[in-house]
Design an enzyme around this catalytic site. Sequence first.
Site, mmCIF file in Angstrom:
data_model
loop_
_atom_site.group_PDB
_atom_site.id
_atom_site.type_symbol
_atom_site.label_atom_id
_atom_site.label_comp_id
_atom_site.label_asym_id
_atom_site.label_seq_id
_atom_site.Cartn_x
_atom_site.Cartn_y
_atom_site.Cartn_z
ATOM 1 N N ARG A 161 0.860 -1.189 -0.025
ATOM 2 C CA ARG A 161 -0.019 0.027 0.036
ATOM 3 C C ARG A 161 0.862 1.305 0.130
ATOM 4 N NH1 ARG A 161 -1.799 -3.550 -1.369
ATOM 5 N NH2 ARG A 161 -3.611 -4.748 -0.679
ATOM 6 N N SER A 240 -11.732 -0.869 3.175
ATOM 7 C CA SER A 240 -10.973 -1.065 4.127
ATOM 8 C C SER A 240 -10.116 0.190 4.747
ATOM 9 C CB SER A 240 -9.651 -1.971 4.036
ATOM 10 O OG SER A 240 -10.202 -3.210 3.639
ATOM 11 N N GLU A 331 -6.060 3.680 5.963
ATOM 12 C CA GLU A 331 -5.529 3.554 4.872
ATOM 13 C C GLU A 331 -6.128 4.593 3.989
ATOM 14 O OE1 GLU A 331 -6.474 0.326 1.081
ATOM 15 O OE2 GLU A 331 -6.051 -0.212 2.957
#
Length: 339
Positions: A161, A240, A331
């Site tokens: 990520r 998420s 995130e």
Amino acid sequence: MSELLSHHTTFHLGGPAAEFVTATTEEQIIQAVTAADAAGTDVLVLGGGSNLVVADAGFAGTVVKLATTGVTPVPADDGAMLVTVAAGETWDDFVATAVDKGWSGIEALSGIPGSVGATPIQNVGAYGQDVSQTITSVKVFDRQLRGPRTFTAEECRFGYRWSRFKAEPDRHVVLEVTFRLGTDGATGSPIAYAQLAGALGVGQGTRVPSKQIREAVLALRRSKGMVIDEADHDTWSAGSFFTNPVVAPEDVPDGAPAYPQPDGTVKTSAAWLIDHAGFTKGHGNSRVALSTKHTLALTNRGDGTTEDLLALAREVRDGVEAAYGIVLVNEPVMLGVEL
């Protein structure tokens, strides 16, 4: 009247933008960003708004909405397909096109909201695939050098990520992304993710046609409320909300999933930590809550505010830290707010 950013985020949250520009060409993107930089105005480059938490007060700068289009395939000498895609293209539309044309390598990334230009920034991934596995280059507008620039996949410095674009969030504006895709859609990619293999009824490593993988992934994501549906408030989210933490092996709680990493660390499950810290599906109130389908998604139930959402996120983050000593990291990108 100022454009409300709540109309452009999947959370349906965010106040007004001082200036809002819709850019349909690379030249318009560069012109809008350059003009704002010259004026000393803050800039938000907006794709699908699927990974963005915007302050209730809005954004005092210029929002540049990416609306560029174009998917250009060029056969490679070895039989692969090099596909260059404009940053403003909708990601899942591109995945659907790839699957229909028999191109493989991104089918497990079906159903992810947002634009193509956003995918390299946080190295979007799911069900055993990351875009870094297929990206060959990323063309950007470099706001420091004030000109276009192209990075190879290696130069993008992809991680979990992560990428150089996330490390320097205000420097590069993604203009287009080139992917190297297989042309074996009939046999598809080897299944790397246990849950997806189970859904397909095959063993990990088995090759499955891309269309079957896409259908299975979409079904799995829908079951978790992670395919956008305006009528379903479980999908008024950023997917998420927390990344899966990577910790030392001795820090993984008893019973928690553990995925050893090449560097000796272990990735565990944020969803497991949240659930076992006492935050079950639906936890929250009538304004904001964890999804009723998946504990890792924070959702706007229709009347929430960004401050409501942040309060819930802090409650979950602090609760997990108190229970397990692990600090969850958000995130989504925070604009005008901090967690």
